[in-house]
Design an enzyme around this catalytic site. Structure first.
Site, PDB file in Angstrom:
ATOM      1  N   GLY A   1      16.149  -9.637   0.866  1.00  0.00           N
ATOM      2  CA  GLY A   1      15.379  -9.400  -0.348  1.00  0.00           C
ATOM      3  C   GLY A   1      15.524  -7.957  -0.806  1.00  0.00           C
ATOM      4  O   GLY A   1      16.524  -7.303  -0.525  1.00  0.00           O
ATOM      5  N   SER A   2      14.516  -7.468  -1.484  1.00  0.00           N
ATOM      6  CA  SER A   2      14.587  -6.132  -2.069  1.00  0.00           C
ATOM      7  C   SER A   2      14.372  -5.057  -1.007  1.00  0.00           C
ATOM      8  O   SER A   2      13.691  -5.271   0.001  1.00  0.00           O
ATOM      9  CB  SER A   2      13.533  -5.972  -3.164  1.00  0.00           C
ATOM     10  OG  SER A   2      12.230  -5.931  -2.610  1.00  0.00           O
TER      11      SER A   2
ATOM     12  N   GLU B   1      18.857  -7.607   5.091  1.00  0.00           N
ATOM     13  CA  GLU B   1      19.960  -7.693   4.122  1.00  0.00           C
ATOM     14  C   GLU B   1      19.316  -7.430   2.771  1.00  0.00           C
ATOM     15  O   GLU B   1      18.618  -8.289   2.229  1.00  0.00           O
ATOM     16  CB  GLU B   1      20.629  -9.075   4.192  1.00  0.00           C
ATOM     17  CG  GLU B   1      22.039  -9.079   3.617  1.00  0.00           C
ATOM     18  CD  GLU B   1      22.051  -9.151   2.108  1.00  0.00           C
ATOM     19  OE1 GLU B   1      22.215  -8.066   1.476  1.00  0.00           O
ATOM     20  OE2 GLU B   1      21.905 -10.232   1.562  1.00  0.00           O
ATOM     21  N   LEU B   2      19.537  -6.226   2.268  1.00  0.00           N
ATOM     22  CA  LEU B   2      18.776  -5.745   1.119  1.00  0.00           C
ATOM     23  C   LEU B   2      19.639  -5.667  -0.140  1.00  0.00           C
ATOM     24  O   LEU B   2      20.628  -6.360  -0.266  1.00  0.00           O
ATOM     25  CB  LEU B   2      18.144  -4.398   1.468  1.00  0.00           C
ATOM     26  CG  LEU B   2      17.282  -4.413   2.736  1.00  0.00           C
ATOM     27  CD1 LEU B   2      16.746  -3.033   3.050  1.00  0.00           C
ATOM     28  CD2 LEU B   2      16.144  -5.411   2.615  1.00  0.00           C
TER      29      LEU B   2
ATOM     30  N   CYS C   1      23.217  -9.707  -4.884  1.00  0.00           N
ATOM     31  CA  CYS C   1      23.235  -8.298  -4.508  1.00  0.00           C
ATOM     32  C   CYS C   1      24.643  -7.718  -4.510  1.00  0.00           C
ATOM     33  O   CYS C   1      24.806  -6.513  -4.366  1.00  0.00           O
ATOM     34  CB  CYS C   1      22.567  -8.079  -3.162  1.00  0.00           C
ATOM     35  SG  CYS C   1      23.021  -9.253  -1.907  1.00  0.00           S
TER      36      CYS C   1
ATOM     37  N   GLU D   1      19.067  -1.604  -8.470  1.00  0.00           N
ATOM     38  CA  GLU D   1      19.693  -2.922  -8.529  1.00  0.00           C
ATOM     39  C   GLU D   1      19.093  -3.678  -9.705  1.00  0.00           C
ATOM     40  O   GLU D   1      17.914  -4.033  -9.691  1.00  0.00           O
ATOM     41  CB  GLU D   1      19.449  -3.683  -7.227  1.00  0.00           C
ATOM     42  CG  GLU D   1      20.091  -5.053  -7.208  1.00  0.00           C
ATOM     43  CD  GLU D   1      19.842  -5.783  -5.912  1.00  0.00           C
ATOM     44  OE1 GLU D   1      20.798  -6.389  -5.383  1.00  0.00           O
ATOM     45  OE2 GLU D   1      18.706  -5.755  -5.404  1.00  0.00           O
TER      46      GLU D   1
END
Length: 475
Positions: A227-228, A247-248, A281, A375
């Site tokens: 996520g963020s 996992e950003l 992403c 992002e």
């Protein structure tokens, strides 16, 4: 409309409330699911904790066959799954089918890696003190995994957490994104068909606010979050003694050097800045073009962007659908307007209708604008000229993110130089940064996360190394 059950310790269950999932494109009801009570969440965690030793001791063939079964069943129900992803996520059916295909492969890769998952042996008589001794090195799961998954890949990113957990023998509690829980619940149905023990998995569609209790629960020693960056690092800061994988976000850059095939680069950048409505992403966000070919590249790029088909995600021809919600689209629209007020020019798109943003190309974007620094998670790209490869690579690195980058070049020297200099977890030469093979290591540096996905990499991440020394052997 039927109310979908959730999965509590491997069995279907209902709570005391319902939640309705709607289609981002037209607002119609997609489905309803039951919401677990606090007592049921506690039951799921207790079951995962209780089965942890049994799960870790499961024979390899049991784990591998369970994963292979899910892969086969995903293939059998591929059409249904793709339509469900499109309905609850708004992802065009073109991309939804691709996601299902990838999830089939993810579970297949996991089954294969499980059969290869074995210990190592070291002779220790390399020194006199080790005479007659042998070391056996194995990997052991830390324990049950809390998997917190995002909305943008509601099947395959769940697969990337569930499959490696099953592969190493770790129970897993899945908390899917509130916007897209139905796909994860269907995956739970397929897992329930296997011979995995009760308690090995739960799929709990709870609100984000209720996830904090799960995050802090000591019986879930591993938290795997996608996520963020702000949310991910907040989780990590709150639980410093747990094993956390993150996992950003990303701010993915595509570099176009002067020797590149400009037609190929323009077509790929146009498509992969806007695929999944930019909600990936590793979608192309920054496009850095060497100055001698900048104007030529832009002349090829804009028609390619303009030719993209935007509209109903269930239409076979649609390439760009809505964002996950109107609120998400409004945020992207605000970021575009902020950049324009600061001096950016709109070369294409920039408009919003409901949850849909037209594919947008910006230039002259100030370096401190959100669309340049953060992002955007929408169908927006910014164009930036660079005087040289030196400047281009420096511009890529001028970001707090470092997930993946792409470099369009025909020079092997330029490729290896990029590999040396770019501060990213993955580098794609001759294509956009949006490429991912599900068996390869995947993850970033800087604010793009901690740890790696990709089956073998994730399996290592969910386990610790254990050494046993056998003494008194004749070697």
């Amino acid at each position: 409309m039927d109310v979908r059950t959730f999965w509590l310790a491997g069995r279907p269950a209902t709570g005391d409330r319902e939640f309705t999932v709607t289609n981002p494109h037209d607002g119609r009801e997609v489905g309803r699911h039951s919401v677990p009570t606090d007592a049921q969440v506690e039951e799921a965690v207790a079951a995962a904790d209780a089965v942890a030793r049994q799960a870790a001791a499961l024979p390899v063939h049991v784990r591998a066959e369970a994963l292979a079964h899910v892969s086969r069943r995903l293939a059998e129900r591929a059409g249904e799954l793709a339509e469900l992803i499109t309905a609850e996520n708004g992802k065009p059916i073109l991309w939804a089918r691709g996601e299902v295909t990838r999830a089939i492969a993810t579970f297949r890769f996991a089954a294969e890696e499980t059969r290869r998952w074995s210990g190592e042996v070291q002779r220790l008589d390399t020194e006199p003190t080790g005479a007659g001794r042998l070391a056996y090195l194995s990997r052991v799961p830390y324990g049950p995994v809390l998997a917190i998954t995002p909305f943008n890949f509601p099947l395959n990113l769940v697969a990337h957490k569930v499959a490696p957990a099953v592969a190493v023998g770790a129970p897993v509690v899945v908390k899917p994104a509130p916007a897209t829980p139905l796909t994860a619940l269907l995956l739970g149905e397929l897992l329930a068909e296997t011979d995995l023990p009760a308690g090995m998995f739960s799929v709990l569609p709870v609100e984000n606010e209720r996830a904090s209790r799960l995050v802090h629960d000591p019986r879930l020693p591993v938290v795997s979050f996608t996520g963020s960056a702000p949310v991910g690092y907040a989780i990590a800061d709150e639980i410093p003694r747990k094993h956390v994988t993150l996992e950003l976000g990303g701010n993915a850059a595509a570099v176009v050097l002067a020797d590149a095939d400009l037609d190929w680069a323009a077509s790929r950048v146009a498509l992969y800045s806007n695929y999944q409505a930019g909600q990936s992403c590793i979608a192309v966000q920054r496009v850095i073009v060497e100055q001698p070919v900048y104007d030529d590249f832009v002349e090829r790029l804009l028609p390619a962007v303009g030719a993209l088909v935007t509209g109903d995600p269930s239409d076979e021809k649609t390439q760009v659908g809505p964002l996950v919600s109107e609120a998400a689209a409004e945020r992207v629209e605000q970021w575009i307007e902020e950049a324009v007020r600061a001096g950016a020019r709109v070369l294409a798109g920039g408009t919003r209708e409901g949850a849909t943003i037209t594919p947008t190309v910006l230039t002259d974007v100030p370096a401190d604008a959100k669309v340049a620094r953060e992002e955007v998670f929408g169908p927006v790209m910014i164009l930036q000229p660079a005087a040289s490869a030196d400047e281009a690579y420096a511009m890529v690195n001028d970001s707090r993110y470092g997930l993946q980058a792409g470099v369009f070049t025909r020079s092997l020297d330029a490729a290896f130089r990029a590999n040396r200099e770019l501060e990213v977890g993955g580098l794609i030469i001759g294509d956009v940064p949006s490429y991912r093979a599900d068996q390869m290591p995947y993850g970033g540096v800087k604010d793009s996360g901690i740890g790696r996905e990709g089956l073998a990499s994730a399996m290592r991440d969910l386990t610790y190394e254990k050494t046993m020394v056998i003494t008194g052997l004749t070697l």
